[in-house]
Write a protein that holds these residues in place. Sequence first.
Motif, PDB file in Angstrom:
ATOM      1  N   CYS A   1     -35.080 -25.179   6.306  1.00 57.53           N
ATOM      2  CA  CYS A   1     -33.348 -25.021   5.000  1.00 57.53           C
ATOM      3  C   CYS A   1     -34.230 -24.992   4.018  1.00 57.53           C
ATOM      4  O   CYS A   1     -35.560 -24.804   3.614  1.00 57.53           O
ATOM      5  CB  CYS A   1     -32.895 -26.284   5.276  1.00 57.53           C
ATOM      6  N   LEU A   2     -33.441 -23.891   3.064  1.00 55.72           N
ATOM      7  CA  LEU A   2     -33.445 -23.584   1.239  1.00 55.72           C
ATOM      8  C   LEU A   2     -32.932 -24.901   0.582  1.00 55.72           C
ATOM      9  O   LEU A   2     -31.943 -24.621   0.886  1.00 55.72           O
ATOM     10  CB  LEU A   2     -33.332 -22.232   1.245  1.00 55.72           C
ATOM     11  N   TYR A   3     -33.269 -25.678   0.509  1.00 52.36           N
ATOM     12  CA  TYR A   3     -33.129 -26.926  -0.534  1.00 52.36           C
ATOM     13  C   TYR A   3     -33.314 -26.816  -1.887  1.00 52.36           C
ATOM     14  O   TYR A   3     -34.484 -26.209  -2.231  1.00 52.36           O
ATOM     15  CB  TYR A   3     -33.865 -28.294  -0.264  1.00 52.36           C
TER      16      TYR A   3
ATOM     17  N   VAL B   1     -28.511 -15.775   2.090  1.00 50.60           N
ATOM     18  CA  VAL B   1     -29.116 -16.277   1.708  1.00 50.60           C
ATOM     19  C   VAL B   1     -28.176 -17.102   0.691  1.00 50.60           C
ATOM     20  O   VAL B   1     -28.003 -18.713   0.631  1.00 50.60           O
ATOM     21  CB  VAL B   1     -30.682 -16.661   1.540  1.00 50.60           C
ATOM     22  N   ALA B   2     -28.413 -16.312  -0.216  1.00 46.20           N
ATOM     23  CA  ALA B   2     -27.357 -16.700  -1.195  1.00 46.20           C
ATOM     24  C   ALA B   2     -25.634 -17.258  -1.057  1.00 46.20           C
ATOM     25  O   ALA B   2     -25.645 -18.108  -1.380  1.00 46.20           O
ATOM     26  CB  ALA B   2     -27.103 -15.663  -2.379  1.00 46.20           C
ATOM     27  N   VAL B   3     -24.983 -16.337   0.004  1.00 45.54           N
ATOM     28  CA  VAL B   3     -23.800 -16.854   0.285  1.00 45.54           C
ATOM     29  C   VAL B   3     -24.300 -18.340   1.204  1.00 45.54           C
ATOM     30  O   VAL B   3     -23.079 -19.514   0.547  1.00 45.54           O
ATOM     31  CB  VAL B   3     -23.293 -15.491   1.509  1.00 45.54           C
ATOM     32  N   HIS B   4     -24.693 -18.653   1.791  1.00 43.46           N
ATOM     33  CA  HIS B   4     -24.941 -20.165   2.689  1.00 43.46           C
ATOM     34  C   HIS B   4     -25.551 -20.782   1.518  1.00 43.46           C
ATOM     35  O   HIS B   4     -24.743 -22.352   1.355  1.00 43.46           O
ATOM     36  CB  HIS B   4     -26.216 -19.797   4.106  1.00 43.46           C
ATOM     37  N   SER B   5     -26.476 -20.767   0.130  1.00 46.20           N
ATOM     38  CA  SER B   5     -26.372 -21.233  -0.490  1.00 46.20           C
ATOM     39  C   SER B   5     -24.864 -21.978  -1.448  1.00 46.20           C
ATOM     40  O   SER B   5     -25.402 -23.245  -1.902  1.00 46.20           O
ATOM     41  CB  SER B   5     -27.675 -21.002  -1.476  1.00 46.20           C
TER      42      SER B   5
ATOM     43  N   GLU C   1     -25.976 -30.680   4.751  1.00 45.28           N
ATOM     44  CA  GLU C   1     -26.870 -30.103   4.889  1.00 45.28           C
ATOM     45  C   GLU C   1     -27.252 -28.526   4.845  1.00 45.28           C
ATOM     46  O   GLU C   1     -26.048 -27.721   5.078  1.00 45.28           O
ATOM     47  CB  GLU C   1     -27.551 -30.261   6.617  1.00 45.28           C
ATOM     48  N   PRO C   2     -27.822 -28.237   3.887  1.00 43.08           N
ATOM     49  CA  PRO C   2     -27.409 -26.149   4.014  1.00 43.08           C
ATOM     50  C   PRO C   2     -27.604 -25.926   5.307  1.00 43.08           C
ATOM     51  O   PRO C   2     -28.201 -26.895   6.006  1.00 43.08           O
ATOM     52  CB  PRO C   2     -29.080 -25.748   3.493  1.00 43.08           C
ATOM     53  N   ALA C   3     -27.468 -24.598   5.327  1.00 42.23           N
ATOM     54  CA  ALA C   3     -27.473 -23.807   5.716  1.00 42.23           C
ATOM     55  C   ALA C   3     -28.962 -23.812   7.577  1.00 42.23           C
ATOM     56  O   ALA C   3     -29.844 -23.776   6.614  1.00 42.23           O
ATOM     57  CB  ALA C   3     -27.359 -21.684   5.848  1.00 42.23           C
ATOM     58  N   LEU C   4     -29.138 -24.008   8.832  1.00 39.38           N
ATOM     59  CA  LEU C   4     -30.390 -24.050   9.255  1.00 39.38           C
ATOM     60  C   LEU C   4     -30.243 -22.917  10.054  1.00 39.38           C
ATOM     61  O   LEU C   4     -29.807 -21.569   9.702  1.00 39.38           O
ATOM     62  CB  LEU C   4     -29.457 -25.294  10.948  1.00 39.38           C
ATOM     63  N   GLY C   5     -31.581 -22.645   9.983  1.00 38.00           N
ATOM     64  CA  GLY C   5     -32.174 -21.694  10.238  1.00 38.00           C
ATOM     65  C   GLY C   5     -32.536 -20.491   9.506  1.00 38.00           C
ATOM     66  O   GLY C   5     -32.153 -18.491  10.315  1.00 38.00           O
TER      67      GLY C   5
ATOM     68  N   CYS D   1     -22.203 -21.948  -0.800  1.00 41.42           N
ATOM     69  CA  CYS D   1     -21.368 -22.889   0.444  1.00 41.42           C
ATOM     70  C   CYS D   1     -22.022 -24.420   0.512  1.00 41.42           C
ATOM     71  O   CYS D   1     -21.092 -25.177   0.110  1.00 41.42           O
ATOM     72  CB  CYS D   1     -21.127 -22.115   1.847  1.00 41.42           C
ATOM     73  N   TRP D   2     -23.214 -24.642   0.127  1.00 38.10           N
ATOM     74  CA  TRP D   2     -24.256 -26.119   0.141  1.00 38.10           C
ATOM     75  C   TRP D   2     -23.973 -26.259  -1.284  1.00 38.10           C
ATOM     76  O   TRP D   2     -23.911 -27.765  -1.523  1.00 38.10           O
ATOM     77  CB  TRP D   2     -25.502 -25.646   0.163  1.00 38.10           C
ATOM     78  N   LEU D   3     -23.631 -25.916  -2.169  1.00 41.55           N
ATOM     79  CA  LEU D   3     -23.731 -26.009  -3.350  1.00 41.55           C
ATOM     80  C   LEU D   3     -22.529 -26.643  -3.856  1.00 41.55           C
ATOM     81  O   LEU D   3     -22.150 -27.153  -4.166  1.00 41.55           O
ATOM     82  CB  LEU D   3     -23.437 -25.108  -4.769  1.00 41.55           C
ATOM     83  N   LEU D   4     -21.564 -25.865  -3.124  1.00 34.93           N
ATOM     84  CA  LEU D   4     -20.077 -26.689  -3.462  1.00 34.93           C
ATOM     85  C   LEU D   4     -19.769 -27.871  -2.542  1.00 34.93           C
ATOM     86  O   LEU D   4     -19.213 -29.180  -2.549  1.00 34.93           O
ATOM     87  CB  LEU D   4     -19.319 -25.224  -2.728  1.00 34.93           C
ATOM     88  N   SER D   5     -19.882 -27.619  -0.816  1.00 36.09           N
ATOM     89  CA  SER D   5     -20.063 -28.769  -0.583  1.00 36.09           C
ATOM     90  C   SER D   5     -20.455 -30.090  -0.725  1.00 36.09           C
ATOM     91  O   SER D   5     -19.999 -30.891  -0.753  1.00 36.09           O
ATOM     92  CB  SER D   5     -20.887 -28.825   0.847  1.00 36.09           C
ATOM     93  N   VAL D   6     -21.946 -30.201  -1.955  1.00 37.34           N
ATOM     94  CA  VAL D   6     -22.803 -31.469  -2.377  1.00 37.34           C
ATOM     95  C   VAL D   6     -21.645 -31.857  -3.067  1.00 37.34           C
ATOM     96  O   VAL D   6     -21.909 -33.087  -3.629  1.00 37.34           O
ATOM     97  CB  VAL D   6     -23.850 -30.165  -2.908  1.00 37.34           C
ATOM     98  N   SER D   7     -21.324 -30.786  -4.248  1.00 31.11           N
ATOM     99  CA  SER D   7     -20.665 -31.217  -5.903  1.00 31.11           C
ATOM    100  C   SER D   7     -18.731 -31.934  -4.996  1.00 31.11           C
ATOM    101  O   SER D   7     -18.417 -33.074  -5.456  1.00 31.11           O
ATOM    102  CB  SER D   7     -20.016 -29.667  -6.182  1.00 31.11           C
TER     103      SER D   7
END
Length: 240
Positions: free
Chosen positions: A48-50, A93-97, A72-76, A99-105
């Motif tokens: 994952c990219l954190y 990877v940018a798209v998944h990141s 959790e960020p996108a796996l694999g 999504c993760w930023l929005l989910s954390v917020s």
Amino acid sequence: MAGESSNPGTVEEIFKDFRGRRSAFLRALSVDVDKFYSLCNPEMENLCLYGHPNGTWEVNLPAEEVPPELPEPALGINFARDGMQRQDWLSLVAVHSDCWLLSVSSYFGARLSRNEKNRLFSLINDLPTLFEVVTGRKTIKDKPSMDHESKYQNGLKRSIEGEMKITRKLMEESCEDEEDEHGDTLCGSCGGHYLNVEFWICCDVCERWYHGKCVKITPAKAESMKQYKCPSCCTKKGRQ
């Protein structure tokens, strides 16, 4: 995970957290892109990219605890690296990141009032997404009027161009600094000159630098090593 902080609770704190993590992703996908690319070895396990609030990033395995402390960020992300064009993979990877930023917020903002949530996501929406920055694209909001659409497009274009200029400047400065520091460095194995597009590793004993490929050390393997001894130093130790 290193770099994590206590849970932000106000709109300002959550937005500061968002911007810090976003800056970390921008650095991984631009200034440190070669390092990031090399760490995402498809032969490794699910990676994952954190992005951390202090602006640092890391490629790591997912959290062991269930459920995790944060979404959790996108796996694999590493598995698709060699099956796509490099730029297409970075865009994915940018798209998944994003999504993760929005989910954390959203996770931190679960207890905010409706007005506070509107304010938080208004601040977030004023920034270009990682995907927009990485690809140089722009999106169009709803069209209440041609004037509003034109103002939005012009503002977003300036914002994206500004991000791209900053990214290019950071990349140029990083390359110049690295070349100045290691410009006269020669590989202890093949004698070749240092190039910042190649992976190098330094022996912790004799402090000589080597091409990773010359001593058969990959970036992923180097990350897991506490100390590296070059073949020459290992041979000397065996003779003592």
